[in-house]
Write an enzyme that holds these catalytic residues in place. Structure first.
Site, PDB file in Angstrom:
ATOM      1  N   ASP A 291       0.919  -1.266  -0.079  1.00 57.21           N
ATOM      2  CA  ASP A 291      -0.252  -0.276   0.001  1.00 57.21           C
ATOM      3  C   ASP A 291       0.906   1.158   0.042  1.00 57.21           C
ATOM      4  O   ASP A 291       2.058   1.177   0.630  1.00 57.21           O
ATOM      5  CB  ASP A 291      -0.989  -0.091   1.155  1.00 57.21           C
ATOM      6  N   GLU A 338       0.908  -0.506  -5.208  1.00 54.51           N
ATOM      7  CA  GLU A 338      -0.087   0.446  -5.279  1.00 54.51           C
ATOM      8  C   GLU A 338       0.177   1.851  -5.401  1.00 54.51           C
ATOM      9  O   GLU A 338       0.757   2.582  -4.423  1.00 54.51           O
ATOM     10  CB  GLU A 338      -0.847   0.493  -3.796  1.00 54.51           C
ATOM     11  N   ASP A 391     -11.088   0.861  -0.554  1.00 57.03           N
ATOM     12  CA  ASP A 391     -11.166   2.237  -0.016  1.00 57.03           C
ATOM     13  C   ASP A 391     -12.344   3.061  -1.040  1.00 57.03           C
ATOM     14  O   ASP A 391     -12.706   4.088  -0.734  1.00 57.03           O
ATOM     15  CB  ASP A 391      -9.945   2.959  -0.353  1.00 57.03           C
TER      16      ASP A 391
END
Length: 495
Positions: A291, A338, A391
């Site tokens: 991430d 990401e 998200d």
């Protein structure tokens, strides 16, 4: 090789005991993936969640979440009874996780199982303690002290505990021996059950895409035990914390609160801590999604104590050097970068130089005001495409909320699309599956066509997130067959 998979957090699996876990439902989901022609199961981080219930804020980057331990397996081992599990209060709504009730009930049941286990006499348990010693000793001690201190952050502990005075630590190990043993038992059960599930998935041809946050939580054993690896001042407090500047998610930016790495210190150690972390990931997962990958090129440093993320500054990260060190030590590890949001040339170069595939999200593609590199015709094959992530809104919820200009742009791009709302999710799934991206991952909520009541997380909010759960019977044979047919047509079915 083209392939596809489904994003479903372990917590979202059906379960009788309040939250998804490594139970029969997990094995059935693996079978469903194979039946639907899917190669990948993508999950969210598996660490123990702290305040706010976010899997991206964990008490340890190496430990597993005790909520995911299958109670049925403990019943079969004779460590719990069906009556004890059935009468525990896990909440009443099977569609959503009740974390408060889960916290109270799970801890008590696992404590009972630990007392009955007799695990101290097991050679397998002793071997596990030796294998995981690098992190487990600190983690179990940290959690035992934390419980004694009524769960407040280690920053609020007395200085002899906060600063790990050797004599005080030895006293804690002696006086808190039973609590330390409990946390070791929990990790032993987690590792044993997860490894068993992963092996089963691999035998079925399903590979696990794990997810790790770039940062660790401030209130964690990682920071408490190795404070010198992070940016702390002489006062014992972080000098700066992580987040991101104002963007489409938040007008004041996102204030994550994680301590920032002292990259000079990491470099001096040959990135030893990161190598340990990635070795753990390679043992847990087949592919690792990292991430906020841009933080390795430049990270956003916000002065500690600021109430918003508006006044941070970009600073240089370790860049390619970190991944070269990891590769030298561990060999090739499959990583997904990401790289969402505003991406600079430096981040593009880093992703290219590592060779890792980046991410494309269809929900970011249809902005009528400007061209977007999230539109499928702009992709290269070395990427992973999603309709949305944990998200984002569900694809149905997102489509419902499009402004008129973006809605029209979207319809024109998709061939003057006028598909009814209850079927629109299939148009976007098909668009992703037919793209040149070598991997396509679709959230389970999007295959089901669910609206935003099934949304997993809304960034910059606390409470009400990470709760949605799949219901028994929702992945019926008709749905699995429809997914498989699309997977075959798009050239993504590998068996």
């Amino acid at each position: 090789m083209r392939s596809s998979g489904i994003l479903l957090p372990v917590s979202s699996l059906p379960s009788e005991y309040g939250i998804g876990c490594f139970s029969k439902s997990a094995y059935e989901f693996v079978d469903n993936l194979r039946e639907a022609g899917q190669r990948y199961w993508q999950i969210l981080p598996l660490g123990p969640t702290s305040y706010g219930d976010s899997p991206y804020q964990s008490f340890s980057t190496f430990a597993g979440n005790p909520y995911f331990i299958d109670l049925e397996a403990l019943i079969q081992q004779g460590l719990l009874t069906e009556e004890e599990c059935r009468t525990a209060d896990f909440g009443e709504d099977a569609q959503y996780v009740d974390y408060e009730k889960l916290y109270r009930s799970r801890d008590a049941l696992l404590g009972t199982a630990c007392r009955r286990s007799g695990l101290r006499e097991s050679q397998e348990f002793r071997d596990f303690l030796a294998e995981q010693r690098e992190w487990l000793e600190d983690y179990a001690l940290y959690m035992a002290i934390k419980k004694k201190m009524n769960h407040v952050s280690w920053l609020e502990w007395p200085c002899e505990l906060r600063d790990r005075d050797p004599d005080t630590m030895e006293t804690c190990r002696r006086e808190l021996g039973e609590e330390i043993y409990f946390y070791q038992f929990v990790q032993y059960e987690f590792y044993r059950q997860w490894n068993q599930l992963r092996r089963y998935a691999n035998r079925q041809g399903v590979r696990i895409i794990g997810d790790i946050p770039i940062y660790v939580a401030l209130d964690s054993s990682d920071v408490w035990a190795d404070r010198e690896l992070f940016q702390f001042g002489a006062d014992g407090l972080p000098s700066a914390i992580a987040g991101c500047p104002p963007d489409g998610f938040s007008a004041t930016g996102q204030l994550w609160g994680n301590p920032l790495y002292d990259w000079d210190r990491h470099r001096a150690t040959g990135y030893e801590w990161w190598i340990r972390r990635m070795r753990c990931c390679s043992e847990w997962y087949d592919v690792v999604r990292i991430d906020h990958f841009r933080g390795f090129d430049q990270y956003y440093a916000i002065p500690f104590g600021d109430k918003t993320a508006e006044h941070g500054q970009w600073q240089d990260g370790p860049g390619l050097e970190l991944f070269q060190a990891i590769q030298r030590e561990l060999g090739e590890i499959q990583v997904i970068a990401e790289d969402l949001g505003f991406i600079t040339e430096g981040v593009e170069n880093l992703v290219r130089d590592t060779g890792y595939p980046g991410m494309k999200v269809l929900e970011f593609a249809f902005d009528s005001r400007e061209a977007s590199n999230y539109l499928p015709h702009t992709y290269t094959s070395n990427c992973v495409v999603y309709t949305g992530t944990h998200d984002n809104e569900t694809i149905t919820g997102w489509y419902q909320n499009l402004c008129p200009e973006d809605l029209e742009y979207c319809r024109e791009y998709m061939g003057n699309c006028r598909t009814p709302l209850e079927e629109i999710h299939w148009d976007f799934i098909r668009l992703a599956m037919m793209s040149v991206a070598k991997i396509c991952i679709i959230p389970m909520q999007d295959y089901l066509g669910l609206d935003n009541r099934a949304r997993m997380n809304q960034p910059s909010t606390v409470g009400g997130n990470w709760r949605w759960r799949l219901q028994k019977g929702q992945t019926d044979p008709k749905l699995l067959e429809k997914i498989r047919k699309l997977t075959i047509i798009s050239g993504r079915c590998n068996y």
